[in-house]
Each structure stands twice: as structure tokens, then as C-alpha cells.
Scaffold this motif. Structure first.
Motif, PDB file in Angstrom:
ATOM      1  N   CYS A 289      40.746  -8.031 -22.961  1.00  0.00           N
ATOM      2  CA  CYS A 289      39.935  -6.405 -23.971  1.00  0.00           C
ATOM      3  C   CYS A 289      41.022  -5.167 -23.536  1.00  0.00           C
ATOM      4  O   CYS A 289      40.547  -4.873 -24.631  1.00  0.00           O
TER       5      CYS A 289
ATOM      6  N   GLY B 153      31.233  -5.643 -23.619  1.00  0.00           N
ATOM      7  CA  GLY B 153      30.609  -5.712 -22.707  1.00  0.00           C
ATOM      8  C   GLY B 153      29.795  -6.928 -22.115  1.00  0.00           C
ATOM      9  O   GLY B 153      29.815  -6.704 -20.607  1.00  0.00           O
ATOM     10  N   GLU B 154      29.344  -7.372 -23.246  1.00  0.00           N
ATOM     11  CA  GLU B 154      29.393  -8.622 -22.315  1.00  0.00           C
ATOM     12  C   GLU B 154      30.137  -9.806 -21.553  1.00  0.00           C
ATOM     13  O   GLU B 154      29.827 -10.314 -20.677  1.00  0.00           O
ATOM     14  N   GLN B 155      31.278  -9.457 -21.733  1.00  0.00           N
ATOM     15  CA  GLN B 155      32.205 -10.256 -20.857  1.00  0.00           C
ATOM     16  C   GLN B 155      32.563  -9.723 -19.852  1.00  0.00           C
ATOM     17  O   GLN B 155      32.688 -10.500 -18.991  1.00  0.00           O
TER      18      GLN B 155
ATOM     19  N   ASP C 290      38.664 -15.305 -15.967  1.00  0.00           N
ATOM     20  CA  ASP C 290      37.932 -14.138 -15.946  1.00  0.00           C
ATOM     21  C   ASP C 290      38.977 -13.527 -15.729  1.00  0.00           C
ATOM     22  O   ASP C 290      38.783 -11.218 -16.255  1.00  0.00           O
TER      23      ASP C 290
ATOM     24  N   ASP D  92      31.043  -3.245 -32.902  1.00  0.00           N
ATOM     25  CA  ASP D  92      31.201  -4.971 -32.204  1.00  0.00           C
ATOM     26  C   ASP D  92      32.087  -5.170 -31.547  1.00  0.00           C
ATOM     27  O   ASP D  92      31.317  -6.035 -30.754  1.00  0.00           O
TER      28      ASP D  92
ATOM     29  N   GLN E 181      30.534  -3.807 -27.135  1.00  0.00           N
ATOM     30  CA  GLN E 181      29.429  -4.843 -27.750  1.00  0.00           C
ATOM     31  C   GLN E 181      30.093  -5.926 -27.280  1.00  0.00           C
ATOM     32  O   GLN E 181      29.488  -6.803 -26.125  1.00  0.00           O
ATOM     33  N   ALA E 182      30.816  -6.369 -27.930  1.00  0.00           N
ATOM     34  CA  ALA E 182      31.676  -7.683 -27.034  1.00  0.00           C
ATOM     35  C   ALA E 182      31.846  -7.850 -25.661  1.00  0.00           C
ATOM     36  O   ALA E 182      31.654  -8.949 -25.323  1.00  0.00           O
TER      37      ALA E 182
ATOM     38  N   ASN F 190      30.248  -7.927 -18.056  1.00  0.00           N
ATOM     39  CA  ASN F 190      28.883  -8.285 -17.305  1.00  0.00           C
ATOM     40  C   ASN F 190      28.593  -9.494 -17.257  1.00  0.00           C
ATOM     41  O   ASN F 190      28.809  -9.663 -15.903  1.00  0.00           O
ATOM     42  N   GLU F 191      29.079 -10.797 -17.798  1.00  0.00           N
ATOM     43  CA  GLU F 191      29.641 -12.160 -17.488  1.00  0.00           C
ATOM     44  C   GLU F 191      31.050 -12.024 -16.628  1.00  0.00           C
ATOM     45  O   GLU F 191      30.393 -12.862 -15.062  1.00  0.00           O
TER      46      GLU F 191
END
Length: 635
Positions: free
Chosen positions: A246, A271-273, A239, A265, A268-269, A275-276
């Protein structure tokens, strides 16, 4: 009797109770001997003083246990072995004195007869003077034996010789009997030594096997625990690399501009990473495996077993500490300094850096809209809080709802008894003992409360504590005493006064606790409220406040002032916590009765404390207002 025989009889063959030669001598475990009748009279007198299974040796005052106290007191003396050696010696001396007396009498009688025969011959003689002189000369030339034969005393001499030969045979027989007894004692000693050696060898083998199994389990479970943590660490490392990539990507946008859609895009990618990563980071680490926890608990149980066998604390052994000091300092230290440091560590109380932290409050289950009143409580090894309720026949059990330190407690089981319970004490990992009306209840504590055994005692005990795996200690107010009670209901010993000074120990006992070393602590609300400490031999160790309540070196703050002592418990370091109900406080004392501080007061929410308990994590449980249990954590 010769001087040597007289001294032997006066010094070693005379009973100290009657000052007469032994008659059926009985030998006590302390190796002192007394006549059977004298010992029986002494034991009957001791029974009038209230002892039930023990007495003090009349000679050395050592505490003697009766082999079978269930038999009548007049038959207690017969349970101790007879000393046949002393009996044989007394009989041999008596026979020697008797034979010597008979020999003196026979000689005296022979001389008297000789004189009578001589007088008769002188008066009845009609022979000339020359013949008379010749007879006297011939008589003087004869031997004493022939003289006795002429006097007619030969049968008496033969009888005396026969008696002497018979006495000689009897003495030889007694000597052979004594030799057989000595040989039998030597064989018994050798057999007992062999049994002890075999028993300890078996214990050693069992401990070695258990140690090997524990080492294997610990190695396996620790390897699994290490692998689990390393796997978790690898996940966090991945992580971290994702977050760094990023960041680098976003920083690269400043030097290499792209279109808005591409930027959208990418954000957004990212942000998802993110959050995970946050989700994985905030998730709790999986708990340890059950096998790992069980292995640690098994290791603790083995250490406790060794501590109980040797009556020592493994944590206080100076071997490891001294070796560590030598390694850390680069050279050996003197034994005196290491001994002083170890002694200071043993005597130092628990170190409390701040006030105990309040965690939670436990409430009982309401019945008919009313809150149940808690009278006493205890904590089992698995953290279950068992409470006895005042004014009802119920016992309730509570447990933490979660693993966190501040998780709440909830009552998960309750049991109704046929009499009102008073005090409760944990006696094993999943068992507690509760005092009731003329009985003691043994309850099993697991997913529910269940009656395991009811012990009829015939006494209304007040408080109770665990003494060993097979025995309990209970206090009674009428009469005021302390009983050692087995799980079969048999009272092995009653203590009501100091066995050394005879001082009365208890007046109105309330609560009690025991330490892992067998020390007993009892709170008493007699004319002078106090906390007393007794060892397992019934000897008073100390009382708080002491006589006169004189201040110690610590000044006024170190004075133990207990207005109404109630609940008492012992923590993991053998320090004593006692509740002063009238003073609305909990006082911390060392195992020697020295005050450390008032650990809980009215400022901590104590308005009417009564009983107290502590678990292995040094969490304190105090009943307050009889309707709640306050839980504190010692730092």
C-alpha cells in the motif's frame, strides 16, 4: 567368678539405671539396653513431664518414638524387643558361679570327712606300730581318687560330675540358641535390604516412566505451541507485506497521476486493508492449550515430590551451574569458588528492585447491609483466595475475574459452618483446613466450597498449617503448645518446650506458617511479642527480635522490631513475611531470621493489617481493617 567375667558383667551386662545385672533387658532403637522395670519407671516419670508419644534415651538422649502410644504408659516398655543375648549371657555366668561355689563346698566337705575318718582310725587302732607304719606307707602310695573312695566320698564326686555335664549341655544349648538368633538377625537384615531395594527400584521405575511420559507430552505440546506461534507470525508477515505494498502504491501516485475517482477508490481500499490489519494486530494471541498448562503443572509436581524425598532443592544442585560456568568461561573453575558462589546464592534473600506494586483489593460479600470482617486467609495452588470471617460462621472464596494481572477479584462461593472459624491453611491443590470450636474442618475448593471432613480434636486450636499430605500442625493457646495432628484426629506429638534446653517455646501463639523443608514459624503475643522458628524435631532455631535485640552488622535498619506480630507466611524462596499490626507494616526476613527490609508500610495503604498469605507467583495478600484484602505483586 573370673576377672574376665567380672569385667564383662560390669561393663556390658549392668543396667545404667539401677546399676544391677539386667533383668528382662529391653533394647531401644538407639541400641541401648535397660531393665524392663527400670525402663517402665523411667517412662512413667517422662509422662509426668507432658510427653505423649516420645521420650529421650536415658543413656544418649536420642529422641525415641513409642511404637503404639495409644496403649497405657506402663505397657510402653513391653513394646520394645527383649535382648535374649544379654539374658543368656547373664544366666550362663550365674550358673557358672553357682557350679563353682558348689564344687568348692563339696571339696571342703570331703576334706572334713577324710579328717574325721583318719582321727577315728587313730583312736580305735589296736594293731602294733609296725602295722600302723605299713598302713600309712600304703596310704601315701595310693592316688587321691582311691583315697576319696576309701573315705566314702564317691557319691558326691559322681553328683558333681553329673552337674558339670548338665551345665555343659545347658551352655551348649544356649550357644546354639544364640547362633540361631544371630542367623535370624542376619536373615532379617537381608530381607529388609531386599525390600528396600525392591521399593526403591519400583520408585525408580515409576519416576522413569513418568519422566518419559512428561518428555513426550512436553515435546508434543511444545511443538503445537511453536506451530501456533509460527502461524501467528506468518499472519503478521502477510499483514506487513500488505502495508508495504500500500505504501508503494501511494508513493507511485506522485510519479503517475490518476483521476480523482481512481484515487478515491484506491484510498478506500487501502483504508479497509489498514483497518483489517489493525484489527488482527490488536487481537490477543490465543491462550496456551489446557494440555500444555497441565503438563507444566505435572512437571512441577514431580519436582516437588523429588524435593520432598531428598529434602533438597533441585534448583540449588551445583552440577548444572558448575558445568555452565566451565562452558561459559572456556575452562574449569575451582570447586571452592563454585561452592562459595552456590552458598551465597542459597543464603541470598529475594531481590526486590522496587516497592511491591498494588494490584487490587478484595472485598467480602455483604450480609444484611454490613461488610463481613476477614480474620485469616490462604491461597490455594489454583489461585483461589479462601477467607475466614470474624464474628460469623462463614468461609468465603474469591477468584480473579480475568487472566490479566490487574483483573479484579470476586467472591464466587461461601459456606456456613456450625462453629465460628478462626485460621485457615491450604493443605492440597483443592483442599483447605480451618480451625473451629474443638474441631478442624477440611473443605474442598472447586467451583464451590463444600465440607469434606470434620475432625473432632477436643482442643480449641488457634492457627493451623500444612505439614504433609496426611498431617497438620496446629497451635493451642490453653495450654500453649503446638500439636502434630493427623487427618484422622490423632495427635502424634505435642511440643511446648525446646527438647534440648527445656525452654518454654510458646506463651500466646497467634498465626503460623511452614516452609517446604518442614521449618515452622509462629507469631507469639506473650510478655515479649516475637516470631519464633522451630524445626520439625521441636528445637528452637531463632526468635525475632532476638534476646537483647542487639543490632546486626547492617546497623539500625537491620534490627527486627516487631511490636505486635500477627500474620506470617513463607514465599517461594523460603523467605519469611511477617505482619506487625501495631507498626502497620510487613517485614521481610530470610529463612535464618535476618531482616531484609520493611516491604510494606503505611505508605502502601496499610492502616490495620492482620493476616498475610503469598501464592506461587509471589503475590502478597494482606488483610486490612478486617474488611478488605490488599493484593501486591513483588517485582
Amino acid at each position: 567368678m573370673s576377672d574376665a567375667a567380672s569385667r564383662l558383667q560390669a561393663d556390658y551386662l549392668t543396667c545404667s539405671l539401677c546399676s544391677q545385672p539386667f533383668k528382662q533387658p529391653k533394647t531401644l532403637p538407639c541400641l541401648h539396653n535397660f531393665c524392663k522395670a527400670c525402663l517402665s519407671s523411667y517412662l512413667e516419670k517422662e509422662m509426668k513431664d507432658g510427653r505423649t508419644s516420645t521420650f529421650l534415651c536415658p543413656e544418649c538422649k536420642e529422641k525415641i518414638y513409642v511404637p503404639d502410644p495409644s496403649k497405657p504408659a506402663k505397657r510402653w516398655a513391653t513394646q520394645f524387643p527383649t535382648n535374649f543375648t544379654l539374658s543368656g549371657m547373664i544366666e550362663a555366668i550365674a550358673q557358672e558361679v553357682e557350679a563353682k561355689g558348689r564344687g568348692v563346698a563339696m571339696v571342703k566337705e570331703a576334706r572334713e570327712r577324710r579328717g574325721m575318718v583318719a582321727d577315728t582310725a587313730n583312736h580305735s587302732s589296736r594293731k602294733p606300730a609296725a602295722d600302723q607304719v605299713k598302713r600309712e606307707d600304703s596310704r601315701e602310695s595310693e592316688s587321691p581318687t582311691s583315697d576319696l573312695l576309701v573315705s566314702g566320698v564317691s557319691p558326691d564326686v559322681q553328683t558333681t560330675l553329673h552337674r558339670l555335664e548338665k551345665l555343659q549341655k545347658e551352655l551348649q544349648k544356649e550357644n546354639e540358641h544364640l547362633d540361631m538368633n544371630i542367623e535370624a538377625i542376619a536373615q532379617c537384615q537381608a530381607q529388609e535390604k531386599t525390600k528396600i531395594d525392591q521399593s526403591f527400584a519400583k520408585i525408580y521405575m515409576l519416576l522413569e516412566a513418568r519422566k518419559a511420559q512428561l518428555f513426550e507430552d512436553l515435546t508434543t505440546n511444545l511443538a503445537q505451541e511453536k506451530a501456533r506461534l509460527q502461524q501467528r507470525k506468518q499472519g503478521f508477515s502477510n499483514d506487513l507485506e500488505s502495508v508495504i505494498s500500500c505504501e508503494d502504491l501511494l508513493k507511485g501516485l506522485e510519479s503517475n497521476p490518476v483521476g480523482d475517482e481512481v484515487v478515491y477508490d484506491m484510498l478506500q481500499a487501502i483504508g479497509e486493508q489498514v483497518n483489517e490489519v489493525k484489527a488482527r494486530r490488536t487481537s490477543q494471541v490465543p491462550p496456551r492449550s489446557v494440555l500444555f498448562e497441565q503438563t507444566l503443572e505435572s512437571a512441577r509436581s514431580v519436582l516437588n515430590l523429588v524435593n520432598d524425598l531428598g529434602q533438597i532443592s533441585i534448583s540449588t544442585l551445583p552440577v548444572d551451574s558448575s558445568s555452565e560456568e566451565e562452558e561459559s568461561d572456556g575452562g574449569p573453575k575451582s570447586r571452592e569458588s563454585s561452592k562459595e558462589s552456590s552458598d551465597s546464592q542459597d543464603k541470598s534473600p529475594i531481590k526486590i528492585r522496587s516497592k511491591p506494586k498494588f494490584l487490587n483489593a478484595i472485598s467480602t460479600v455483604q450480609q444484611e447491609g454490613k461488610q463481613q470482617q476477614v480474620y485469616d486467609l490462604t491461597v490455594t495452588a489454583n489461585g483461589t483466595v479462601v477467607m475466614t470471617l470474624h464474628g460469623s460462621n462463614q468461609v468465603q472464596a474469591a477468584r480473579k475475574a480475568g487472566d490479566e494481572s490487574n483483573s479484579g477479584y470476586s467472591v464466587f462461593a461461601k459456606l456456613t459452618l456450625d462453629t465460628e472459624p478462626k485460621c485457615v491453611a491450604a493443605i492440597a491443590s483443592f483442599y483447605v483446613a480451618v480451625t473451629g470450636q474443638s474441631c478442624i474442618y477440611v473443605l474442598s475448593v472447586d467451583d464451590k466450597l463444600a465440607l469434606h471432613r470434620k475432625i473432632a480434636t477436643g482442643k480449641n486450636y488457634q492457627s493451623i498449617a500444612s505439614y504433609s499430605e496426611a498431617s497438620l500442625i496446629a497451635t493451642c493457646q490453653r495450654p500453649a503448645c503446638l500439636d502434630f495432628v493427623g487427618l484422622n484426629g490423632y495427635i502424634s506429638e505435642t511440643v511446648d518446650r525446646d527438647h534440648t534446653s527445656g525452654q518454654i517455646l510458646l506463651c500466646q501463639p497467634q498465626f503460623m506458617a511452614t516452609s517446604k523443608n518442614g521449618v515452622i514459624y509462629v507469631t507469639d503475643l506473650g510478655k515479649k511479642p516475637r516470631l519464633i522458628s522451630i524445626n520439625n524435631a521441636g528445637k528452637l532455631r531463632f526468635q525475632c527480635p532476638p534476646e537483647g535485640n542487639q543490632a546486626s552488622e547492617g546497623g539500625a535498619d537491620a534490627v527486627v522490631n516487631l511490636e505486635a506480630p500477627h500474620g506470617v507466611c513463607v514465599d517461594s524462596q523460603d523467605n519469611v513475611l511477617v505482619v506487625d499490626r501495631a507498626g502497620r507494616k510487613v517485614t521481610l526476613l530470610t529463612s535464618e531470621g535476618v531482616k531484609v527490609k520493611d516491604i510494606l508500610t503505611a505508605e502502601d495503604g496499610l492502616t490495620d493489617p492482620c493476616s498475610i498469605a503469598v501464592d506461587y507467583n509471589d503475590r502478597i495478600y494482606v488483610t486490612n481493617e478486617f474488611n478488605e484484602v490488599l493484593v501486591f505483586q513483588i517485582h
